[in-house]
Design a protein around this motif. Structure first.
Motif, PDB file in Angstrom:
ATOM      1  N   PHE A 164       7.578  -6.141   5.136  1.00  0.00           N
ATOM      2  CA  PHE A 164       7.883  -7.171   5.921  1.00  0.00           C
ATOM      3  C   PHE A 164       9.189  -7.792   5.605  1.00  0.00           C
ATOM      4  CE2 PHE A 164       6.096  -8.766   2.002  1.00  0.00           C
ATOM      5  CZ  PHE A 164       6.663  -9.828   1.683  1.00  0.00           C
ATOM      6  N   SER A 165       9.704  -8.937   6.383  1.00  0.00           N
ATOM      7  CA  SER A 165      11.005  -9.577   6.124  1.00  0.00           C
ATOM      8  C   SER A 165      10.579 -11.019   6.621  1.00  0.00           C
ATOM      9  CB  SER A 165      12.036  -9.031   7.102  1.00  0.00           C
ATOM     10  OG  SER A 165      13.265  -9.901   6.893  1.00  0.00           O
ATOM     11  N   THR A 166      11.058 -11.863   5.581  1.00  0.00           N
ATOM     12  CA  THR A 166      11.108 -13.265   5.749  1.00  0.00           C
ATOM     13  C   THR A 166      12.305 -13.928   5.346  1.00  0.00           C
ATOM     14  OG1 THR A 166       9.789 -15.237   5.314  1.00  0.00           O
ATOM     15  CG2 THR A 166       9.847 -13.636   3.588  1.00  0.00           C
ATOM     16  N   GLU A 167      12.789 -14.828   6.178  1.00  0.00           N
ATOM     17  CA  GLU A 167      14.081 -15.832   5.866  1.00  0.00           C
ATOM     18  C   GLU A 167      15.219 -14.576   5.893  1.00  0.00           C
ATOM     19  OE1 GLU A 167      13.356 -18.316   3.047  1.00  0.00           O
ATOM     20  OE2 GLU A 167      12.168 -19.753   4.307  1.00  0.00           O
ATOM     21  N   GLY A 168      15.178 -13.339   6.493  1.00  0.00           N
ATOM     22  CA  GLY A 168      16.213 -12.343   6.446  1.00  0.00           C
ATOM     23  C   GLY A 168      16.003 -11.585   4.995  1.00  0.00           C
ATOM     24  N   GLU A 169      15.044 -11.661   4.043  1.00  0.00           N
ATOM     25  CA  GLU A 169      14.869 -10.762   3.189  1.00  0.00           C
ATOM     26  C   GLU A 169      13.524  -9.950   3.249  1.00  0.00           C
ATOM     27  OE1 GLU A 169      14.138 -11.088  -1.666  1.00  0.00           O
ATOM     28  OE2 GLU A 169      13.913 -13.013  -0.502  1.00  0.00           O
ATOM     29  N   ALA A 170      14.059  -8.487   3.321  1.00  0.00           N
ATOM     30  CA  ALA A 170      13.247  -7.336   3.750  1.00  0.00           C
ATOM     31  C   ALA A 170      12.409  -7.074   2.198  1.00  0.00           C
ATOM     32  CB  ALA A 170      13.899  -6.203   4.274  1.00  0.00           C
ATOM     33  N   LEU A 171      11.210  -6.992   2.420  1.00  0.00           N
ATOM     34  CA  LEU A 171      10.617  -6.592   1.256  1.00  0.00           C
ATOM     35  C   LEU A 171       9.448  -5.549   1.437  1.00  0.00           C
ATOM     36  CD1 LEU A 171      10.087 -10.014  -0.711  1.00  0.00           C
ATOM     37  CD2 LEU A 171      11.437  -8.071  -1.506  1.00  0.00           C
ATOM     38  N   THR A 172       9.370  -4.808   0.276  1.00  0.00           N
ATOM     39  CA  THR A 172       8.068  -3.959   0.513  1.00  0.00           C
ATOM     40  C   THR A 172       7.121  -3.930  -0.739  1.00  0.00           C
ATOM     41  OG1 THR A 172       8.995  -2.182   1.750  1.00  0.00           O
ATOM     42  CG2 THR A 172       6.972  -1.647   0.823  1.00  0.00           C
ATOM     43  N   LEU A 173       6.126  -4.701  -0.875  1.00  0.00           N
ATOM     44  CA  LEU A 173       5.256  -4.819  -1.918  1.00  0.00           C
ATOM     45  C   LEU A 173       3.890  -4.010  -1.887  1.00  0.00           C
ATOM     46  CD1 LEU A 173       5.417  -8.842  -1.901  1.00  0.00           C
ATOM     47  CD2 LEU A 173       6.730  -7.149  -3.247  1.00  0.00           C
ATOM     48  N   GLY A 174       3.466  -3.779  -3.158  1.00  0.00           N
ATOM     49  CA  GLY A 174       2.484  -2.609  -3.034  1.00  0.00           C
ATOM     50  C   GLY A 174       1.275  -3.205  -3.972  1.00  0.00           C
ATOM     51  N   THR A 175       0.152  -3.120  -3.781  1.00  0.00           N
ATOM     52  CA  THR A 175      -1.070  -3.519  -4.534  1.00  0.00           C
ATOM     53  C   THR A 175      -2.261  -2.417  -4.471  1.00  0.00           C
ATOM     54  OG1 THR A 175      -2.416  -5.399  -5.341  1.00  0.00           O
ATOM     55  CG2 THR A 175      -2.228  -4.750  -2.662  1.00  0.00           C
ATOM     56  N   ASP A 176      -3.271  -2.726  -5.348  1.00  0.00           N
ATOM     57  CA  ASP A 176      -4.240  -1.776  -5.482  1.00  0.00           C
ATOM     58  C   ASP A 176      -5.495  -2.028  -4.850  1.00  0.00           C
ATOM     59  OD1 ASP A 176      -2.695   0.406  -6.571  1.00  0.00           O
ATOM     60  OD2 ASP A 176      -2.952  -0.838  -8.544  1.00  0.00           O
ATOM     61  N   LEU A 177      -6.267  -1.139  -4.369  1.00  0.00           N
ATOM     62  CA  LEU A 177      -7.927  -1.528  -3.805  1.00  0.00           C
ATOM     63  C   LEU A 177      -8.761  -0.344  -4.144  1.00  0.00           C
ATOM     64  CD1 LEU A 177      -9.343  -3.210  -1.813  1.00  0.00           C
ATOM     65  CD2 LEU A 177      -8.597  -1.307   0.019  1.00  0.00           C
ATOM     66  N   SER A 178      -9.722  -0.950  -4.695  1.00  0.00           N
ATOM     67  CA  SER A 178     -10.810  -0.156  -5.266  1.00  0.00           C
ATOM     68  C   SER A 178     -12.053   0.059  -4.215  1.00  0.00           C
ATOM     69  CB  SER A 178     -11.528  -0.594  -6.828  1.00  0.00           C
ATOM     70  OG  SER A 178     -10.530  -0.564  -7.482  1.00  0.00           O
ATOM     71  N   VAL A 179     -12.419   1.280  -4.045  1.00  0.00           N
ATOM     72  CA  VAL A 179     -13.390   1.559  -2.932  1.00  0.00           C
ATOM     73  C   VAL A 179     -14.469   2.261  -4.072  1.00  0.00           C
ATOM     74  CG1 VAL A 179     -14.159   2.520  -0.970  1.00  0.00           C
ATOM     75  CG2 VAL A 179     -12.092   1.830  -1.154  1.00  0.00           C
ATOM     76  N   PRO A 180     -15.394   1.699  -4.256  1.00  0.00           N
ATOM     77  CA  PRO A 180     -16.366   2.391  -5.364  1.00  0.00           C
ATOM     78  C   PRO A 180     -17.021   3.495  -4.512  1.00  0.00           C
ATOM     79  CG  PRO A 180     -16.938  -0.072  -5.108  1.00  0.00           C
ATOM     80  CD  PRO A 180     -15.981   0.417  -4.144  1.00  0.00           C
ATOM     81  N   GLY A 181     -17.731   4.588  -5.513  1.00  0.00           N
ATOM     82  CA  GLY A 181     -18.313   5.728  -4.961  1.00  0.00           C
ATOM     83  C   GLY A 181     -17.854   6.947  -5.642  1.00  0.00           C
ATOM     84  N   ASP A 182     -18.535   7.974  -5.477  1.00  0.00           N
ATOM     85  CA  ASP A 182     -18.055   9.422  -5.919  1.00  0.00           C
ATOM     86  C   ASP A 182     -16.762   9.929  -5.464  1.00  0.00           C
ATOM     87  OD1 ASP A 182     -20.359   9.519  -7.405  1.00  0.00           O
ATOM     88  OD2 ASP A 182     -21.288  10.703  -5.518  1.00  0.00           O
ATOM     89  N   TYR A 183     -15.853  10.164  -6.193  1.00  0.00           N
ATOM     90  CA  TYR A 183     -14.495  10.533  -5.830  1.00  0.00           C
ATOM     91  C   TYR A 183     -13.955  11.629  -6.352  1.00  0.00           C
ATOM     92  CZ  TYR A 183      -9.366   9.891  -5.887  1.00  0.00           C
ATOM     93  OH  TYR A 183      -7.974  10.217  -6.067  1.00  0.00           O
ATOM     94  N   GLN A 184     -13.660  12.523  -5.670  1.00  0.00           N
ATOM     95  CA  GLN A 184     -12.779  14.000  -6.104  1.00  0.00           C
ATOM     96  C   GLN A 184     -11.412  14.084  -5.697  1.00  0.00           C
ATOM     97  OE1 GLN A 184     -14.093  16.108  -8.450  1.00  0.00           O
ATOM     98  NE2 GLN A 184     -15.972  14.956  -8.805  1.00  0.00           N
ATOM     99  N   PRO A 185     -10.428  13.518  -6.291  1.00  0.00           N
ATOM    100  CA  PRO A 185      -9.244  13.833  -5.725  1.00  0.00           C
ATOM    101  C   PRO A 185      -8.605  14.882  -5.162  1.00  0.00           C
ATOM    102  CG  PRO A 185      -8.857  13.641  -8.142  1.00  0.00           C
ATOM    103  CD  PRO A 185     -10.471  13.382  -7.870  1.00  0.00           C
ATOM    104  N   ALA A 186      -8.181  15.028  -4.197  1.00  0.00           N
ATOM    105  CA  ALA A 186      -7.615  16.258  -3.575  1.00  0.00           C
ATOM    106  C   ALA A 186      -6.217  16.628  -4.147  1.00  0.00           C
ATOM    107  CB  ALA A 186      -7.469  16.089  -1.977  1.00  0.00           C
ATOM    108  N   ALA A 187      -5.951  17.970  -4.245  1.00  0.00           N
ATOM    109  CA  ALA A 187      -4.822  18.300  -4.699  1.00  0.00           C
ATOM    110  C   ALA A 187      -3.680  18.211  -3.645  1.00  0.00           C
ATOM    111  CB  ALA A 187      -4.785  19.844  -5.055  1.00  0.00           C
ATOM    112  N   LEU A 188      -2.248  17.868  -4.147  1.00  0.00           N
ATOM    113  CA  LEU A 188      -1.244  17.856  -2.953  1.00  0.00           C
ATOM    114  C   LEU A 188      -1.007  19.128  -2.253  1.00  0.00           C
ATOM    115  CD1 LEU A 188       0.969  15.844  -2.222  1.00  0.00           C
ATOM    116  CD2 LEU A 188       2.374  16.829  -3.903  1.00  0.00           C
TER     117      LEU A 188
END
Length: 307
Positions: A164-188
């Motif tokens: 987003f951008s506010t008052e002429g300042e562009a930013l990209t902020l990141g945060t984490d979200l947890s979703v419970p349950g069985d999880y098997q990460p996929a290979a890239l």
């Protein structure tokens, strides 16, 4: 013993006593000498000065780290320049259309005034940490600054990006979200220059180097026929997101030209300029619109150090 002899012996004993006292004094040192306090103080000050130098070096190191943080790719921090990406709940259940709510908190509370960038006040990117489940959505903002949007979530750890951008300042902020349950990460997935999505074939031409702007061109075809009537999407004929494998650093990618400028064709080629933050694997997500539907083609690309 006569008197002179007695006096001689007495003199020898007295000299021996004085000699012994001098020897003991030399070993023990002066007692109550005023010079010892300044010497001890000087030694203590020297020790404190040594710690001070080390502290100064540590502070200088922190300063260098802080300066380095100014050059970090987007999305690695949830707070930057007085703004914070704050989730109402940092855990949601798995399933379709799960309601996500958040605010962008500024110096005076939740932000309620934004600049319009790429036809939207805020772009939300959601992706699981194994770089699957990509979604590019546009939340709805309430008057109090709370954003709401449904997400399709599978079990695992997710990364959310608010662009987003506010008052002429562009930013990209990141945060984490947890979703419970069985999880098997996929290979890239391995690096590839071709992607298939809903009967469309998208090819990638170009490469990314570190520290320099590189041109990437995506070409869209369907059933072997080049698509020359792509529809404008977010002020361009496509939108590209690049995420670094591992920490999911978010690269800002800029499209070449725009619809209606008289020089940019509506396909089959859509070009972008990107700068890799480091030599690593990146996952590219190319959004394009055709026949009223937005589709996403995905690629893995390896960025190399600029020669």
């Amino acid at each position: 013993m006569n008197a002179p002899a007695k006096l001689g012996v007495y003199a020898l004993c007295l000299a021996g006593a004085f000699g012994l006292a001098a020897a003991v004094g030399g070993v023990v040192g002066p007692i109550g000498d005023d010079d010892t306090a300044p010497a001890a103080a000087e030694s203590e000050e020297s020790g404190m000065a040594g710690h001070g130098d080390e502290a100064g070096e540590e502070e200088e190191g922190h300063t260098e780290s802080a300066e380095g943080a100014d050059h970090l790719p987007g999305g690695l921090m949830s707070s930057e320049n007085g703004y914070t990406f704050a989730l109402v709940a940092d855990t949601l259940p798995a399933g379709p259309a799960q309601p996500l709510q958040f605010t962008i908190d500024g110096p005076d509370g939740p932000v309620t005034e934004y600049d319009v960038e790429h036809e939207q006040e805020l772009h939300l990117i959601a992706v699981r940490r194994d770089l699957t489940g990509y979604q590019h959505v546009h939340p709805v903002r309430a008057d109090d600054g709370t954003w709401s949007v449904p997400l399709d979530l599978t079990s695992g750890e997710w990364k959310l990006f608010a662009d987003f951008s506010t008052e002429g300042e562009a930013l990209t902020l990141g945060t984490d979200l947890s979703v419970p349950g069985d999880y098997q990460p996929a290979a890239l997935p391995p690096a590839s220059t071709t992607a298939q999505v809903d009967g469309y074939t998208v090819t990638l031409d170009g490469h990314m180097d570190t520290g320099v702007e590189s041109k990437l061109t995506l070409s869209v075809s369907r059933d072997g026929v080049p698509v020359t009537d792509l529809e404008p999407y977010l002020g361009a004929y496509g939108h590209l997101v690049a995420l670094r494998d591992g920490d999911l650093a978010y690269l800002h990618v800029h499209p070449e030209g725009e619809p209606g400028d008289g020089v940019t064709p509506s396909g089959p080629d859509v070009s972008f300029f990107a700068t890799a933050a480091s030599a690593a694997d990146y996952r590219l997500f190319f959004d394009f619109e055709h026949d009223g539907v937005v589709r996403t083609a995905e690629f893995t690309i390896a960025a190399e150090d600029h020669p």
